[in-house]
Motif scaffolding. Sequence first.
Motif, mmCIF file in Angstrom:
data_model
loop_
_atom_site.group_PDB
_atom_site.id
_atom_site.type_symbol
_atom_site.label_atom_id
_atom_site.label_comp_id
_atom_site.label_asym_id
_atom_site.label_seq_id
_atom_site.Cartn_x
_atom_site.Cartn_y
_atom_site.Cartn_z
ATOM 1 N N PRO A 200 -17.014 -12.501 70.597
ATOM 2 C CA PRO A 200 -16.450 -11.269 71.151
ATOM 3 C C PRO A 200 -15.845 -11.490 72.522
ATOM 4 O O PRO A 200 -16.561 -11.720 73.480
ATOM 5 C CB PRO A 200 -17.660 -10.333 71.230
ATOM 6 C CG PRO A 200 -18.744 -10.991 70.471
ATOM 7 C CD PRO A 200 -18.441 -12.443 70.466
ATOM 8 N N ARG A 386 -23.799 -7.550 72.359
ATOM 9 C CA ARG A 386 -23.650 -6.377 73.229
ATOM 10 C C ARG A 386 -23.651 -6.783 74.705
ATOM 11 O O ARG A 386 -22.927 -6.205 75.513
ATOM 12 C CB ARG A 386 -24.765 -5.372 72.938
ATOM 13 C CG ARG A 386 -24.646 -4.758 71.540
ATOM 14 C CD ARG A 386 -25.685 -3.679 71.310
ATOM 15 N NE ARG A 386 -25.538 -3.105 69.980
ATOM 16 C CZ ARG A 386 -24.687 -2.123 69.687
ATOM 17 N NH1 ARG A 386 -23.920 -1.614 70.639
ATOM 18 N NH2 ARG A 386 -24.602 -1.652 68.455
ATOM 19 N N ASP A 389 -20.205 -7.979 75.416
ATOM 20 C CA ASP A 389 -19.258 -6.867 75.555
ATOM 21 C C ASP A 389 -19.347 -6.255 76.958
ATOM 22 O O ASP A 389 -18.325 -5.949 77.585
ATOM 23 C CB ASP A 389 -19.542 -5.799 74.494
ATOM 24 C CG ASP A 389 -19.135 -6.265 73.100
ATOM 25 O OD1 ASP A 389 -18.304 -7.193 73.013
ATOM 26 O OD2 ASP A 389 -19.648 -5.709 72.110
#
Length: 734
Positions: A200, A386, A389
Amino acid sequence: MKNLMSNLKGMNYKEFAVNHAEKIVLGFVALFVLFAIFTSKWSTEQRTPQELIQKVDTSESMVANSQWPEDKRKEFLKQDDLREKVKKLMIDGVEASPYAFSTPLDYQIYAKKERAKEVDWLPVEDLVASYGRFIMMTRPVDATTEEGAEGSESGTETEKAKPDEPEYDQFKRRTTTAGMGMDGMGGPGSPTGLTFGAIPGEAEMMAAGPGGYDPGMVPPEMVGGALPEDPAMMGAEGMGGMGMAGPAREGRGLRFVAVRGVFDLATQQDKLERSLGDAYSLQNMQTGKLLEFLDFELERKKAVSGADPWAGPWEKVDIDVAIETLNQSSDFDPEVVNTGITDRVFTMPLPSRIAGFWYKVATHPRVENFTLSQEEIEQELEINRRFLDQYKKTHASERVFKEKQKGFSTLQLDMRGIRSDFMYGSQPEAMENVFSGMVDDMRQQRPGEAFDEKKFVQKLKANVSAAGRLLLFRYFDFDLTPGATYKYRVRLVVRNPNYQRPIEEVVLPAVAEGETRMTPWSNETAAVTAEEDVHYYLESVRPPRGINGKTANFEVFQWYPKTGTTIHSVLKTAVGEEIGGEQVAELYDVAKEEFDEKATVEFDTQNYLVDAVASPSIRLEDHPDLNLPANTRGNLPIDAEAIIVDNFGNLKTSLPAAASRDYETVKTRFGRERKSLEWVKEATEARETAPTDGMEFGLESMSADFAGIEAEMMAPTQKSKKNKRKRNPIRVGP
């Protein structure tokens, strides 16, 4: 008597003791005196008064006639020199410590600065090494990966994998289970996986090139090695059509030595605190600003022939071999230990396996408490995504790589550092956003179920902050010679925390010199042997017949790197020929989930037959004196024997299986492998027997469900996010 007892019951004993205690004590004293008088033995003096007087006179005469030596007299009658005492006090002074106050009367406004000194660095401890093999999923030449893909498509175990599983099975099948852990972390109902895709945001942060593995038409379940539960549908899940082929994966077998050790982080931090003086800061330590690992040096020693097998030199292990192997891996398998005990420099990422699971060979006995269950692995992957991110939002303009770091830092992100930055940095709200996102996913996964949100968040926080005392060193050495024996040792390269500090802040100038420091060498591992790829045993010897010369038959077991499985056959070899060549044998291809009963494979022992001698036999009627049983038919109990020259030019003998010490071990291991691979044969048979006659009637004659499957297979491949393989988020680059 009754009155006496009643009086005693009503008596006030405390008052009696106060009023009559002295009488009772006096009575006991009197009794003791009487006892002493009557039990003592009395006698009279036996000597006369004249004898006593004579003894006194003799003693006085001896004292009067005794002489005191002059040296002794001066020693005891010496007068103290007062002048010498005064002179000594004026020069040496008076020791004031016995008269000083234990508590100071005032304090300094500015504390005295403590100067930094050289750090006492610790070595990697309890280094161990073990040998193994596995089948690595490799990336095809035209591999592509779509970043940001949703869902995870490679399989996990149907049953929860236990970190302390009793037996390591490198061929254990990876099956798919939906809804496990955090429901694959890709949304409700998405299948979970052991390998994931699309790092990501790393492409935006570092402009990394594209790459990865695009399974194309292969359904997500097949990428992880899973097959549908219904054998009749086995072909529909494969590549290319009903009953045609297995999953479109590529893989190869690799041999390795797993070298693992632990670094005592907590003790090293204590030593840093004592050495750095005023420069030490707990927050800087927790965020990695003081203790920074830059590289590592791994050396190995190879056993040689001779009286001392370890007389040879230590040789540096080429880390580029491991890096090249990791680049060929389709992905990294998820970490099996808590992220908090890993380091991006010296904790090697796990190559992607097609079968089996990384557990004991990828961890260390001292970090068993940090080994993750399958559900915890899923949660660890999602929470790392997460955190990444959130990290992108707050560090979008920063470089991810640290220029001085080497090792495996170019292949994986510093997840331990990123998590520490959130835990101990100035962004507590970002960490709360991560946990709230996990809670939202859990609510969507379990609608209507009772859910203890507070307990779930506490568990996540405990998992994120669980480590901090130990770090895991891990390296897989793929550059091995079959049959060779090795020992390993390692040391770490760390940044000098005192580098370029002002001279007035260090004890010695040398403390601030040099950008790096080396930790001491670790202990040497126990000797570990890379198993031979080939084992062969003499089965029979045939004497020359006609134009045919002498031949020998060998039973051969060979590990086949192309598939990572063992092939087995009996090879007929003439004198002067290599024990090998092309042969038809059973072949299990785990990557493609295909079993070929008559595959043409290449046996390669690099050993040549020099000569062979058959087991001798005689005519029983010619030797009745031997009393041999009739059922021997004249065959003497003497084993056949073959002379072999190996690839190093050494002569050695080959005996029949019954006379070989390791035959039963090799055969048992081969049987266990074939039993583990039965699922490959079942998958092949299921695809071959899958119904195909429905295609003759078109989609109209099929049921709605079957038509949907067939239409999807006949339609052009759609590269949707669902069909994309989600990669491990820590991986850097393609």
